[in-house]
Design a protein around this motif. Structure first.
Motif, PDB file in Angstrom:
ATOM      1  N   VAL A   1       2.249  -4.926  -7.785  1.00  0.00           N
ATOM      2  CA  VAL A   1       1.044  -5.673  -7.424  1.00  0.00           C
ATOM      3  C   VAL A   1       0.265  -4.862  -6.394  1.00  0.00           C
ATOM      4  O   VAL A   1       0.846  -4.192  -5.541  1.00  0.00           O
ATOM      5  N   CYS A   2      -1.036  -4.928  -6.496  1.00  0.00           N
ATOM      6  CA  CYS A   2      -1.933  -4.225  -5.583  1.00  0.00           C
ATOM      7  C   CYS A   2      -2.637  -5.271  -4.720  1.00  0.00           C
ATOM      8  O   CYS A   2      -3.227  -6.216  -5.247  1.00  0.00           O
ATOM      9  N   LEU A   3      -2.555  -5.098  -3.402  1.00  0.00           N
ATOM     10  CA  LEU A   3      -3.207  -6.002  -2.457  1.00  0.00           C
ATOM     11  C   LEU A   3      -4.510  -5.380  -1.972  1.00  0.00           C
ATOM     12  O   LEU A   3      -4.558  -4.184  -1.674  1.00  0.00           O
ATOM     13  N   VAL A   4      -5.548  -6.197  -1.882  1.00  0.00           N
ATOM     14  CA  VAL A   4      -6.830  -5.759  -1.344  1.00  0.00           C
ATOM     15  C   VAL A   4      -7.248  -6.774  -0.293  1.00  0.00           C
ATOM     16  O   VAL A   4      -7.298  -7.976  -0.549  1.00  0.00           O
ATOM     17  N   ARG A   5      -7.523  -6.262   0.899  1.00  0.00           N
ATOM     18  CA  ARG A   5      -7.887  -7.126   2.021  1.00  0.00           C
ATOM     19  C   ARG A   5      -9.391  -7.201   2.175  1.00  0.00           C
ATOM     20  O   ARG A   5     -10.093  -6.197   2.114  1.00  0.00           O
ATOM     21  N   GLU A   6      -9.869  -8.417   2.377  1.00  0.00           N
ATOM     22  CA  GLU A   6     -11.270  -8.672   2.708  1.00  0.00           C
ATOM     23  C   GLU A   6     -11.267  -9.566   3.943  1.00  0.00           C
ATOM     24  O   GLU A   6     -10.971 -10.763   3.844  1.00  0.00           O
ATOM     25  N   ARG A   7     -11.491  -8.962   5.091  1.00  0.00           N
ATOM     26  CA  ARG A   7     -11.411  -9.627   6.394  1.00  0.00           C
ATOM     27  C   ARG A   7     -10.006 -10.192   6.587  1.00  0.00           C
ATOM     28  O   ARG A   7      -9.055  -9.448   6.592  1.00  0.00           O
ATOM     29  N   GLU A   8      -9.873 -11.500   6.711  1.00  0.00           N
ATOM     30  CA  GLU A   8      -8.541 -12.087   6.925  1.00  0.00           C
ATOM     31  C   GLU A   8      -7.921 -12.625   5.639  1.00  0.00           C
ATOM     32  O   GLU A   8      -6.856 -13.233   5.673  1.00  0.00           O
ATOM     33  N   SER A   9      -8.586 -12.399   4.508  1.00  0.00           N
ATOM     34  CA  SER A   9      -8.059 -12.811   3.204  1.00  0.00           C
ATOM     35  C   SER A   9      -7.482 -11.607   2.471  1.00  0.00           C
ATOM     36  O   SER A   9      -7.907 -10.471   2.693  1.00  0.00           O
ATOM     37  N   VAL A  10      -6.544 -11.876   1.598  1.00  0.00           N
ATOM     38  CA  VAL A  10      -5.961 -10.827   0.763  1.00  0.00           C
ATOM     39  C   VAL A  10      -5.975 -11.299  -0.680  1.00  0.00           C
ATOM     40  O   VAL A  10      -5.661 -12.459  -0.972  1.00  0.00           O
ATOM     41  N   PHE A  11      -6.347 -10.393  -1.578  1.00  0.00           N
ATOM     42  CA  PHE A  11      -6.332 -10.659  -3.009  1.00  0.00           C
ATOM     43  C   PHE A  11      -5.235  -9.811  -3.627  1.00  0.00           C
ATOM     44  O   PHE A  11      -4.977  -8.690  -3.171  1.00  0.00           O
TER      45      PHE A  11
END
Length: 115
Positions: free
Chosen positions: A34-44
């Motif tokens: 799985v690949c995690l991508v952070r956008e501010r305090e959220s993670v996708f």
């Protein structure tokens, strides 16, 4: 009991270890990449595999908010939905439930792909 303590949620990283400018590859207990991508305090969380040539997306770049680019041929994906934003890929990538709780990133079930 919090949702992240449910057995469907796996702790995979600390939020501080997920750089907002680079994807972060992790492996679930069943071996799924799985690949995690952070956008501010959220993670996708998305599958760590480009459907175009089966290359690890965690080796790519975050080129805009919530946009992940494959390092091989430049396909781009929206990490919120898995949708292809730019080819050569034509198939969406699978997304996963993800949450941050007490500074820990948890990944849950894969979400349904739109067909």
């Amino acid at each position: 009991m919090s949702e992240s303590s449910d057995s469907t949620w796996q702790p995979v990283a600390r939020l501080e270890d997920v750089d907002p400018t680079f994807p972060h590859g992790v492996q679930l207990s069943d071996g799924t990449r799985v690949c995690l991508v952070r956008e501010r305090e959220s993670v996708f969380a998305v599958e760590d595999r480009c459907p175009h040539r089966d290359f690890a997306l965690s080796g790519g770049d975050v080129v805009a908010p919530c946009v992940l680019e494959c390092p091989w041929h430049g396909a781009q994906f929206d990490v919120r939905t898995g949708a292809v934003l730019r080819g050569p890929a034509t198939d969406a990538i699978r997304t996963y439930e993800a949450r941050v709780e007490d500074g820990v990133v948890y990944v849950g079930h894969p979400l349904q792909l739109d067909t």
